[in-house]
Design an enzyme around this catalytic site. Sequence first.
Site, PDB file in Angstrom:
ATOM      1  CD  GLU A 146      38.790  44.959  43.269  1.00 18.47           C
ATOM      2  OE1 GLU A 146      39.934  45.091  43.731  1.00 18.47           O
ATOM      3  OE2 GLU A 146      38.558  44.514  42.123  1.00 18.47           O
ATOM      4  CB  CYS A 196      43.083  43.280  37.846  1.00 21.72           C
ATOM      5  SG  CYS A 196      43.062  42.029  36.551  1.00 21.72           S
TER       6      CYS A 196
END
Length: 258
Positions: free
Chosen positions: A182, A119
């Site tokens: 995000e 990630c």
Amino acid sequence: MLASRCNWNLASLRNLFALRSCSTTAVGQQQQRQAPAESVHDPLQAHALKEQCILVDENDKPIGAASKADCHRVEPKTGDVKLHRAFSVFLFNSQGEMLVQKRSSHKITFPNTYTNACCSHPLHEIEQERLENNALGIRLAAQRRLNYELGIPTEELRPEDFRYLTRIHYADTGDGVWGEHEIDYILFLQKDVTLHPNSNEVSEVRFLRRDKIDEAVAKFSAPLTPWFSLILHHRLKLWWDNLHRLDQFEDLKNIQRF
């Protein structure tokens, strides 16, 4: 078969991989985190806070750049976190088992938590990672970070190997100091790869079977990252059940919000 075929405890490994590829800061003595100031963090992780993330609006249109630190600080008065572009890689071996990692204690955001294979963020200062056609910039960033975090040789990962499924918009205020906000590109990859995890990034790696995922997560010694928990709850099992039929789940136009 056990729920985890591979489980490496990396705490005792020497920091052989800390100076790989995108970082040039020397490793120093880790300092205990007592405040949000970067100076009290692990030197490599503090250096990474200077990287420039891509700021986007709610439609994923780039609107500028800001440091990784600025993109993850929670605004004390409002609880806001700057919206930026990110990606999450879900890596499966040829037997259909999924790689899960435990983020190291050195990590500034969500340390000592379990999550998917990788990630991270495309970087504004790397021109190729700003390319948007067919999410090429995201794919190149994923290649770079899988090499840095898990030691997967770049020659084993081609941009076209990644299956880009969709985007997810999520936010989490974390510990109240460092959080996330995000537009997260979801990438799937099924391939047997070479692993040499970077102990500054990852403290544990294991492969999980689909039919054992709930049992394995229940036995984890630490919580999940918020994005992994969200995706696991809403979409992951369906996608995992259809690894060879993922075309039907591609949604490259819409941004998912749960």
